[in-house]
Enzyme design. Structure first.
Site, PDB file in Angstrom:
ATOM      1  N   PHE A  49      11.925   8.037  -0.671  1.00 29.88           N
ATOM      2  CA  PHE A  49      11.730   7.630   0.861  1.00 29.88           C
ATOM      3  C   PHE A  49      12.048   7.270   2.052  1.00 29.88           C
ATOM      4  O   PHE A  49      13.341   6.621   1.526  1.00 29.88           O
ATOM      5  CB  PHE A  49      10.221   7.085   0.481  1.00 29.88           C
ATOM      6  CG  PHE A  49       9.941   6.294   0.115  1.00 29.88           C
ATOM      7  CD1 PHE A  49       9.986   4.984   0.831  1.00 29.88           C
ATOM      8  CD2 PHE A  49      10.451   5.649  -1.299  1.00 29.88           C
ATOM      9  CE1 PHE A  49      10.264   3.907   0.231  1.00 29.88           C
ATOM     10  CE2 PHE A  49      10.279   4.307  -2.277  1.00 29.88           C
ATOM     11  CZ  PHE A  49      10.285   3.101  -1.435  1.00 29.88           C
ATOM     12  N   ASP A 104       9.968  -7.515   1.360  1.00 30.91           N
ATOM     13  CA  ASP A 104      10.410  -6.499   1.703  1.00 30.91           C
ATOM     14  C   ASP A 104      11.624  -6.756   2.356  1.00 30.91           C
ATOM     15  O   ASP A 104      12.693  -7.105   1.290  1.00 30.91           O
ATOM     16  CB  ASP A 104      10.490  -7.874   3.276  1.00 30.91           C
ATOM     17  CG  ASP A 104       9.467  -7.213   5.087  1.00 30.91           C
ATOM     18  OD1 ASP A 104       9.460  -6.531   4.551  1.00 30.91           O
ATOM     19  OD2 ASP A 104      10.950  -8.285   5.313  1.00 30.91           O
ATOM     20  N   LYS A 152       0.734  -1.020   0.040  1.00 33.26           N
ATOM     21  CA  LYS A 152      -0.031   0.075  -0.325  1.00 33.26           C
ATOM     22  C   LYS A 152       1.051   1.456  -0.088  1.00 33.26           C
ATOM     23  O   LYS A 152       0.669   2.449   0.000  1.00 33.26           O
ATOM     24  CB  LYS A 152      -0.904   0.051   1.218  1.00 33.26           C
ATOM     25  CG  LYS A 152      -1.878  -1.390   0.956  1.00 33.26           C
ATOM     26  CD  LYS A 152      -2.769  -1.531   2.280  1.00 33.26           C
ATOM     27  CE  LYS A 152      -4.257  -2.048   2.450  1.00 33.26           C
ATOM     28  NZ  LYS A 152      -4.819  -2.539   3.917  1.00 33.26           N
ATOM     29  N   HIS A 187      18.531  -1.500  -4.578  1.00 29.83           N
ATOM     30  CA  HIS A 187      18.696  -2.545  -3.845  1.00 29.83           C
ATOM     31  C   HIS A 187      17.329  -3.650  -4.494  1.00 29.83           C
ATOM     32  O   HIS A 187      17.085  -4.377  -5.385  1.00 29.83           O
ATOM     33  CB  HIS A 187      18.485  -3.123  -2.424  1.00 29.83           C
ATOM     34  CG  HIS A 187      17.031  -2.387  -1.852  1.00 29.83           C
ATOM     35  ND1 HIS A 187      16.585  -0.490  -2.116  1.00 29.83           N
ATOM     36  CD2 HIS A 187      15.840  -2.362  -0.864  1.00 29.83           C
ATOM     37  CE1 HIS A 187      16.072  -0.241  -1.399  1.00 29.83           C
ATOM     38  NE2 HIS A 187      15.478  -0.998  -0.788  1.00 29.83           N
ATOM     39  N   GLY A 195       5.116   5.074  -3.088  1.00 24.83           N
ATOM     40  CA  GLY A 195       6.243   4.980  -3.368  1.00 24.83           C
ATOM     41  C   GLY A 195       6.792   4.173  -3.416  1.00 24.83           C
ATOM     42  O   GLY A 195       7.864   3.788  -4.831  1.00 24.83           O
ATOM     43  N   GLU A 223       0.368  -9.060   9.038  1.00 29.80           N
ATOM     44  CA  GLU A 223       1.311  -9.780  10.035  1.00 29.80           C
ATOM     45  C   GLU A 223       2.347 -10.077   9.631  1.00 29.80           C
ATOM     46  O   GLU A 223       2.794 -10.870   8.926  1.00 29.80           O
ATOM     47  CB  GLU A 223       0.792  -9.920  11.136  1.00 29.80           C
ATOM     48  CG  GLU A 223       1.017  -9.483  12.097  1.00 29.80           C
ATOM     49  CD  GLU A 223       1.177  -9.808  13.569  1.00 29.80           C
ATOM     50  OE1 GLU A 223       1.152 -10.027  14.278  1.00 29.80           O
ATOM     51  OE2 GLU A 223      -0.316 -10.466  13.200  1.00 29.80           O
TER      52      GLU A 223
END
Length: 197
Positions: free
Chosen positions: A153, A70, A9, A181, A12, A41
Site C-alpha cells: 500500500f 508514524d 485505523k 522500515h 494495511g 491530530e
C-alpha cells in the site's frame, strides 16, 4: 493473553503489525476495535513527535499499553518530502494513487543516481505509569520512474528497495516484513516489549 493496542485505523499497517508480532504471545488490537477512538491530530514536526502524540493520547484514554507509528517516505532530492505529510501529500483525501502521481511528477526529470530515498518509521510505546520510548527504523531505496507490482500500500509500487532489488509492491508480505522500515523499528522495539511484559 496480553493486549497491545496499535494506534491505527489503517488495515494495511495493522496487518503488518500482526505478522511482525506473531512470534510474541500478545493479542493485537487496533483503533478499529475500540468504541469512539478519537483521531489524534498529528501536530508534531517529526515522525517521533507524531508517534508519541498518538501513543500517549490512546494510552491515557484506555489505560493500556499502546504502540503508535508514524512513518513515511523521505526523498533526498525533494528535501525530505513528502516526509511527515506522506499520507496526505496530494491533499487531505489520503489517496495513495494521487500521492504516487505527485511524487512521480515532481521526480520526472531527476536522473537515476539522484533518486535516493528511504522509508522511515518511528514507533512510540506508551502505557500507564511508564515513560514513552521511541525507536526508529529505515529502509533504503530509490524512487522508480513508474509503478511496479501490485502488493502493499502507499508508495510501495514506486519504492525500489536496495536490499531486495525490487519494488516493495513486488514483494510478498513475508519478504517485506523482513526488510521494511517498520520491521527494523519493531526489531528495535522487541527488547523494550520483552522488558515491559
Amino acid at each position: 493473553m496480553r493486549h497491545v493496542i496499535i494506534a491505527t485505523k489503517n488495515k494495511g499497517k495493522a496487518k503488518e503489525f500482526e505478522a511482525l508480532f506473531s512470534a510474541l504471545d500478545v493479542e493485537i488490537l487496533t483503533l478499529l476495535d475500540l468504541d469512539d477512538a478519537p483521531d489524534i491530530e498529528e501536530t508534531g514536526t517529526s515522525f517521533e513527535e507524531n508517534a508519541t502524540l498518538k501513543s500517549e493520547a490512546i494510552a491515557n484514554m484506555t489505560g493500556k499499553i499502546v504502540i503508535a507509528d508514524d512513518s513515511g517516505l523521505v526523498i533526498d532530492e525533494l528535501d525530505g518530502r513528502p516526509g511527515i505529510f506522506s499520507a496526505r501529500y496530494a491533499g487531505e483525501d489520503k489517496s495513495d494513487e494521487a500521492n504516487i502521481d505527485k511524487v512521480l511528477f515532481e521526480m520526472k526529470d531527476v536522473p537515476d543516481e539522484k533518486r535516493t530515498a528511504r522509508f522511515f518509521c518511528s514507533l512510540a510505546i506508551s502505557g500507564p505509569s511508564m515513560k514513552t520510548i521511541v525507536v526508529n527504523g529505515t529502509c533504503e531505496g530509490k524512487i522508480l520512474t513508474e509503478r511496479k507490482g501490485t502488493n502493499g500500500f502507499g508508495y510501495d509500487p514506486i519504492f525500489y528497495a536496495l536490499d531486495a532489488r525490487k519494488s516493495m509492491a513486488e514483494m510478498s508480505s513475508n519478504e517485506k516484513n523482513k526488510i521494511s522500515h517498520r520491521a527494523e523499528a519493531l526489531h528495535n522495539l522487541k527488547p523494550v516489549i520483552e522488558e515491559i511484559f
